[in-house]
Design an enzyme around this catalytic site. Structure first.
Site, PDB file in Angstrom:
ATOM      1  CE  LYS A 191      -1.959   3.088   1.768  1.00  0.00           C
ATOM      2  NZ  LYS A 191      -1.695   4.468   1.262  1.00  0.00           N
ATOM      3  CD  GLU A 266      12.636   0.598  10.183  1.00  0.00           C
ATOM      4  OE1 GLU A 266      13.201   1.640  10.572  1.00  0.00           O
ATOM      5  OE2 GLU A 266      13.108  -0.536  10.371  1.00  0.00           O
ATOM      6  CB  CYS A 300      13.145   8.617   8.207  1.00  0.00           C
ATOM      7  SG  CYS A 300      14.198   7.355   7.492  1.00  0.00           S
ATOM      8  CD  GLU A 400      10.276  13.111  10.548  1.00  0.00           C
ATOM      9  OE1 GLU A 400       9.076  12.832  10.667  1.00  0.00           O
ATOM     10  OE2 GLU A 400      11.121  12.284  10.157  1.00  0.00           O
TER      11      GLU A 400
HETATM   12  P1  NAD Z   1       2.471   8.879   6.827  1.00  0.00           P
HETATM   13  O1  NAD Z   1       2.550   8.272   8.168  1.00  0.00           O
HETATM   14  O2  NAD Z   1       1.560  10.018   6.623  1.00  0.00           O
HETATM   15  O3  NAD Z   1       2.043   7.786   5.735  1.00  0.00           O
HETATM   16  C1  NAD Z   1       2.797   6.606   5.542  1.00  0.00           C
HETATM   17  C2  NAD Z   1       1.899   5.548   4.916  1.00  0.00           C
HETATM   18  O4  NAD Z   1       0.876   5.200   5.857  1.00  0.00           O
HETATM   19  C3  NAD Z   1       1.157   6.012   3.660  1.00  0.00           C
HETATM   20  O5  NAD Z   1       1.075   4.936   2.748  1.00  0.00           O
HETATM   21  C4  NAD Z   1      -0.220   6.349   4.197  1.00  0.00           C
HETATM   22  O6  NAD Z   1      -1.233   6.270   3.215  1.00  0.00           O
HETATM   23  C5  NAD Z   1      -0.399   5.279   5.244  1.00  0.00           C
HETATM   24  N1  NAD Z   1      -1.386   5.593   6.289  1.00  0.00           N
HETATM   25  C6  NAD Z   1      -1.699   6.805   6.795  1.00  0.00           C
HETATM   26  N2  NAD Z   1      -2.637   6.672   7.759  1.00  0.00           N
HETATM   27  C7  NAD Z   1      -2.897   5.351   7.855  1.00  0.00           C
HETATM   28  C8  NAD Z   1      -3.765   4.575   8.679  1.00  0.00           C
HETATM   29  N3  NAD Z   1      -4.536   5.155   9.596  1.00  0.00           N
HETATM   30  N4  NAD Z   1      -3.776   3.236   8.528  1.00  0.00           N
HETATM   31  C9  NAD Z   1      -2.977   2.638   7.613  1.00  0.00           C
HETATM   32  N5  NAD Z   1      -2.146   3.316   6.803  1.00  0.00           N
HETATM   33  C10 NAD Z   1      -2.100   4.654   6.921  1.00  0.00           C
HETATM   34  O7  NAD Z   1       3.967   9.262   6.439  1.00  0.00           O
HETATM   35  P2  NAD Z   1       4.465  10.034   5.150  1.00  0.00           P
HETATM   36  O8  NAD Z   1       4.131  11.478   5.299  1.00  0.00           O
HETATM   37  O9  NAD Z   1       4.035   9.312   3.933  1.00  0.00           O
HETATM   38  O10 NAD Z   1       6.049   9.833   5.241  1.00  0.00           O
HETATM   39  C11 NAD Z   1       6.888  10.656   5.978  1.00  0.00           C
HETATM   40  C12 NAD Z   1       7.228  10.007   7.300  1.00  0.00           C
HETATM   41  O11 NAD Z   1       7.819   8.734   7.065  1.00  0.00           O
HETATM   42  C13 NAD Z   1       8.279  10.806   8.082  1.00  0.00           C
HETATM   43  O12 NAD Z   1       7.882  10.870   9.431  1.00  0.00           O
HETATM   44  C14 NAD Z   1       9.537   9.960   7.939  1.00  0.00           C
HETATM   45  O13 NAD Z   1      10.449  10.132   8.982  1.00  0.00           O
HETATM   46  C15 NAD Z   1       8.976   8.590   7.886  1.00  0.00           C
HETATM   47  N6  NAD Z   1       9.920   7.658   7.264  1.00  0.00           N
HETATM   48  C16 NAD Z   1      10.583   6.760   8.066  1.00  0.00           C
HETATM   49  C17 NAD Z   1      11.537   5.891   7.532  1.00  0.00           C
HETATM   50  C18 NAD Z   1      12.269   4.907   8.391  1.00  0.00           C
HETATM   51  O14 NAD Z   1      12.806   3.933   7.845  1.00  0.00           O
HETATM   52  N7  NAD Z   1      12.333   5.080   9.701  1.00  0.00           N
HETATM   53  C19 NAD Z   1      11.791   5.922   6.150  1.00  0.00           C
HETATM   54  C20 NAD Z   1      11.106   6.848   5.361  1.00  0.00           C
HETATM   55  C21 NAD Z   1      10.166   7.709   5.929  1.00  0.00           C
END
Ligand code: NAD
Length: 500
Positions: A191, A266, A300, A400
């Site tokens: 997803k 993550e 991240c 962040e």
């Molecule tokens: P996000 O949490 O908004 O979304 C991530 C994913 O989760 C998307 O596919 C989104 O559609 C899905 N999602 C959102 N709400 C959901 C729910 N209630 N149930 C199930 N799925 C849901 O994050 P983002 O804005 O896409 O990405 C940025 C974030 O990702 C930053 O905080 C960054 O630090 C983090 N990130 C972490 C790593 C790591 O390896 N630690 C790597 C890359 C990005």
């Protein structure tokens, strides 16, 4: 040709055909509603194309297909060597299609195409091959217990895994999950983020061409609140592998709690970059640029908090600001570009809000601090930005930002440096710059983060695990321990003659 195939033409002249449907049971199909998602090119603000959105009914269909695939001898009974061969074949195809994959990523995310080709391309192919190499090395243990008894363990796949990923590295984040999940014999429903749905659709074609049986690899696009929630909460899903923000990670944990689903997270970070006064300042500044401004700061583990020992602050800042100013902000397909636009209007507005908060909180602007105007009036471009005089109480020290905005704070002693670095709810990465081997290892041991880089920053390698402590994550990806997220250990007790 399927009913959902389209062709897009990118500014590098490449024409890419892919499917915009839901990928269920090895076919691209229309969603059960008429809802679609439109992808926007962040460099031009123009739409690229629209893709199908999965409803709860579509999630049901994909989960049913995955459950059938997990029970299908064509997948279940593959030997480790066969699983390895399939993953190597997928790696070959990803390698052959690197240009198309990263063209789509550059269009959809704005990440500079040349740097993706140079780094992410070999990294993703290497990661798949690395996990292909693990497929026939998933041993349990044999444990002697007494003369009449021994035990042994089996490491078995979990079943149907939901792989929920963010928008910043859509290809890499997908591959980090596909590699270990498939090497260990699971089925995966991807997803992707609603902001970046395209590259997973392209990957789906490649995995089908590699020969994965129907239902083993599937892709459902749609918003997190609807498609994501329906997938994560589905009783037929055994495991959730999530990468994204800490706030969503918490929601996913709550949703998974009802069924005690295996969940790996993550999440976000606010990584500290410590510069001691004996450090090679030129090298430290170079790594701070790479680790802080790559992918326009949307990383991240970005080194977003720079902690510098007081005596060298000015000297360091002079070098650092000069290098940051030499960054070439521009369009993702221009060969000279080192920093593209932010991936979306949502992210652009959020970053601008943090820049304003830093100014009103009294941080001193060193460079940047606004929209980058050199590319025209379209596109979500932001200047590389550095603030100094940042204190613990400021928002940009704690939250962040996920953009090209770095906060510089000074420290006097090693003790204070460690204390400042650990003053965070996050614990993803930390970086230590010093020529003193004792200071380096002493601080590395005391920093509360899943990863510490000594005299480098964010130089990720798939042979080493990628993990966060505190609210940056649960479990890990990459490396040998990345396999654990997709395996469950079973213990077999063997009675050799003991009677009761
Ligand atoms: P996000 O949490 O908004 O979304 C991530 C994913 O989760 C998307 O596919 C989104 O559609 C899905 N999602 C959102 N709400 C959901 C729910 N209630 N149930 C199930 N799925 C849901 O994050 P983002 O804005 O896409 O990405 C940025 C974030 O990702 C930053 O905080 C960054 O630090 C983090 N990130 C972490 C790593 C790591 O390896 N630690 C790597 C890359 C990005």
């Amino acid at each position: 040709m399927s009913t959902t195939e389209i062709t897009v033409k990118a500014p590098n002249g490449k024409e890419i055909s892919f499917d915009t449907g839901l990928f269920i049971n090895n076919e691209f199909v229309k969603g059960s509603s008429s809802e679609t998602l439109t992808s926007i090119d962040p460099a031009t603000e123009e739409p690229i194309c629209s893709v199908e959105v999965a409803t709860a009914a579509d999630v049901d269909a994909a989960v049913a297909a995955a459950r059938a695939a997990f029970a299908n001898p064509a997948w279940r009974d593959q030997t480790p060597e066969q699983r390895a061969r399939l993953l190597h074949k997928a790696a070959d195809l990803v390698e052959a299609h690197t240009e198309a994959l990263f063209t789509l990523q550059a269009l959809n995310v704005g990440k500079p195409f040349p740097s993706s080709m140079a780094q992410e391309g070999p990294h993703t192919v290497g990661c798949l091959r690395y996990y292909a190499g693990w497929a026939d090395k998933l041993h349990g243990q044999a444990v002697p217990v007494s003369k009449d008894k021994f035990g042994y363990t089996l490491r078995q796949p979990l079943g149907v895994c939901a792989a929920v990923t963010p928008w910043n590295y859509p290809v890499t984040n997908a591959v980090w999950k596909l590699g270990p999940a498939l090497a260990t014999g699971n089925c995966v429903i991807m997803k992707p983020s609603e902001y970046t749905p395209l590259s997973a659709l392209y990957l789906a074609r490649l995995f089908r061409e590699a020969g994965y049986p129907p239902g083993v690899v599937q892709v459902l696009n749609g918003p997190g609140q609807s498609t994501g929630e329906a997938l994560v909460a589905h009783p037929g899903v055994d495991k959730v592998a999530f990468t994204g923000s800490t706030a969503t990670g918490r929601r996913i944990l709550k949703s998974a709690a009802g069924q005690m689903k295996k969940t790996s997270i993550e999440a976000g970070g606010k990584s500290a970059f410590l510069v001691f006064d004996d450090a090679n300042l030129e090298q430290a500044a170079k790594w701070a640029i790479v680790g802080g401004f790559s992918n326009a700061g949307q990383v991240c583990s970005a080194n977003s908090r720079i902690l510098v020992q007081k005596g060298v602050q000015q000297q360091f800042l002079d070098i650092f600001a000069r290098m940051a100013q030499a960054s070439k902000v521009g369009r993702p397909f221009d060969a000279a570009t080192t920093q593209g636009p932010q991936a979306s209007k949502m992210q652009y507005d959020k970053i601008m809000g943090y820049i304003e908060s830093a100014k009103s909180d009294g941080a001193e602007l060193v460079i940047g601090g606004g929209r980058f105007e050199g590319v025209g009036d379209k596109g979500y471009f932001i200047q590389p930005t550095i603030f100094k005089g940042v204190t613990r109480d400021m928002k940009i020290f704690n939250e962040e930002i996920f953009g090209p905005v770095l906060a510089v704070t000074t420290f006097e002693t090693e003790e204070e440096a460690v204390d400042l670095a650990n003053d965070s709810t996050y614990g993803l990465a930390a970086m230590v710059f010093t020529e003193n081997i004792k200071v380096a290892h002493r601080t590395a041991a005391r920093l509360q983060s899943g990863m510490v880089y000594i005299n480098e920053s964010n130089n990720v390698d798939y042979k080493l695990s990628f993990r966060g402590s505190k609210q940056s994550g649960l479990g890990s990806e990459l490396g040998e321990s990345g396999l654990d997220a997709y395996l469950e250990e079973k213990v077999i007790h063997v009675n050799l003659g003991l009677e009761i």
